[in-house]
Write a protein that holds these residues in place. Structure first.
Motif, PDB file in Angstrom:
ATOM      1  N   THR A  89     -41.533 -45.014 -96.628  1.00 41.15           N
ATOM      2  CA  THR A  89     -42.497 -44.485 -95.768  1.00 41.15           C
ATOM      3  C   THR A  89     -41.736 -44.124 -94.313  1.00 41.15           C
ATOM      4  O   THR A  89     -42.339 -43.046 -93.719  1.00 41.15           O
ATOM      5  CB  THR A  89     -43.401 -45.637 -95.411  1.00 41.15           C
ATOM      6  N   ALA A  90     -40.834 -44.881 -93.887  1.00 40.40           N
ATOM      7  CA  ALA A  90     -40.193 -44.535 -92.745  1.00 40.40           C
ATOM      8  C   ALA A  90     -39.410 -43.225 -92.640  1.00 40.40           C
ATOM      9  O   ALA A  90     -39.385 -42.158 -91.766  1.00 40.40           O
ATOM     10  CB  ALA A  90     -39.353 -45.700 -92.046  1.00 40.40           C
ATOM     11  N   GLY A  91     -38.895 -42.798 -94.162  1.00 38.19           N
ATOM     12  CA  GLY A  91     -38.081 -41.603 -94.077  1.00 38.19           C
ATOM     13  C   GLY A  91     -39.041 -40.437 -93.968  1.00 38.19           C
ATOM     14  O   GLY A  91     -38.683 -39.458 -93.392  1.00 38.19           O
ATOM     15  N   VAL A  92     -40.122 -40.639 -94.580  1.00 35.47           N
ATOM     16  CA  VAL A  92     -41.207 -39.560 -94.490  1.00 35.47           C
ATOM     17  C   VAL A  92     -41.980 -39.459 -93.318  1.00 35.47           C
ATOM     18  O   VAL A  92     -41.856 -38.200 -92.571  1.00 35.47           O
ATOM     19  CB  VAL A  92     -42.510 -39.718 -95.648  1.00 35.47           C
ATOM     20  N   MET A  93     -41.940 -40.404 -92.373  1.00 31.04           N
ATOM     21  CA  MET A  93     -42.361 -40.480 -91.064  1.00 31.04           C
ATOM     22  C   MET A  93     -41.402 -39.698 -90.270  1.00 31.04           C
ATOM     23  O   MET A  93     -41.529 -38.640 -89.199  1.00 31.04           O
ATOM     24  CB  MET A  93     -42.675 -41.718 -90.356  1.00 31.04           C
ATOM     25  N   LEU A  94     -40.023 -40.081 -90.523  1.00 29.05           N
ATOM     26  CA  LEU A  94     -38.682 -39.268 -89.791  1.00 29.05           C
ATOM     27  C   LEU A  94     -38.893 -37.852 -90.094  1.00 29.05           C
ATOM     28  O   LEU A  94     -38.542 -36.912 -89.042  1.00 29.05           O
ATOM     29  CB  LEU A  94     -37.560 -40.069 -90.220  1.00 29.05           C
ATOM     30  N   ALA A  95     -39.064 -37.554 -91.074  1.00 30.11           N
ATOM     31  CA  ALA A  95     -38.867 -36.017 -91.534  1.00 30.11           C
ATOM     32  C   ALA A  95     -39.984 -35.266 -90.923  1.00 30.11           C
ATOM     33  O   ALA A  95     -40.065 -34.178 -90.700  1.00 30.11           O
ATOM     34  CB  ALA A  95     -39.137 -36.114 -92.977  1.00 30.11           C
TER      35      ALA A  95
END
Length: 216
Positions: A96-102
């Motif tokens: 989830t954090a990776g998608v948010m970061l992207a």
């Protein structure tokens, strides 16, 4: 315990082919909606429900009856389920954090999300849900455990909605909510996570007591 984790990994390899798509969708919804915390927390919560899926399959195949004959203590068996839940939740949190970061929503000043401290709170919420669920499953089985979690979520949601209505906060702007979450420091978020892990540790002790008394 390594053998138990490996066994559950093989079981989850089939389940996660579908679940990974689900988690990606929820992560994307969290990233591009105005309710990032809600969908991120739900995503992690469902990720930790992986334990319930594995235990339900174990019950269906009568694995519990076989497991008691293995050179594995009941303490290790219970501990492995908690470790599995934490690892699953951690994976979904990073996803989830990776998608948010992207999507650029983990940067400071973004009212729609709240950075790394917010992700710690999201993971803490998942830990609390797991801590409430597993003792019931070890005591009564997965069917009653599932009913229990539905009841808990309904009660929590009802109380939250009633509180927002009575205090006049039901129409609070999303930006204001995001700013409140942004005001949390890493130290305070870490404190919340530490408290959630402590509750999970107490939950483990309770689950172990239940499982030690269980007959197969």
């Amino acid at each position: 315990m390594k053998g138990l984790l490996l066994k559950d990994w093989y079981v989850l390899c089939r389940q996660w082919r579908v679940m990974l798509i689900f988690h990606m969708i929820y992560a994307a919804v969290a990233a591009f909606s105005g309710m990032a915390f809600l969908f991120a927390a739900m995503n992690v919560f469902v990720g930790m429900l992986t334990v319930q899926t594995v235990m339900a399959l174990d019950e269906r195949s009568k694995w519990d009856s076989v497991a008691v004959t293995l050179p594995v203590s009941r303490k290790e068996f219970v501990l492995e389920k908690y470790v599995l839940g934490l690892l699953s939740g951690l994976f979904v949190t990073f996803l989830t954090a990776g998608v948010m970061l992207a999507a650029g929503l983990l940067a400071p000043g973004k009212a729609r999300f709240f950075g790394v401290p917010g992700m710690l709170i999201v993971f803490a919420c998942g830990c609390l849900c797991m801590a409430l669920e597993l003792p019931v499953i070890f005591r009564f089985g997965t069917t009653k455990g599932r009913i229990w979690m539905i009841a808990v979520m309904a009660i929590v949601g009802g109380l939250a909605g009633a509180s927002a209505s009575l205090t006049g906060q039901g129409d609070m702007a999303r930006a204001d909510a995001g700013q409140i979450m942004e005001s949390m420091t890493g130290f305070s978020a870490a404190g919340v996570l530490a408290a959630a892990l402590a509750i999970a540790a107490v939950s483990f002790v309770i689950s172990l007591k239940f499982y030690e008394k269980r007959e197969f």
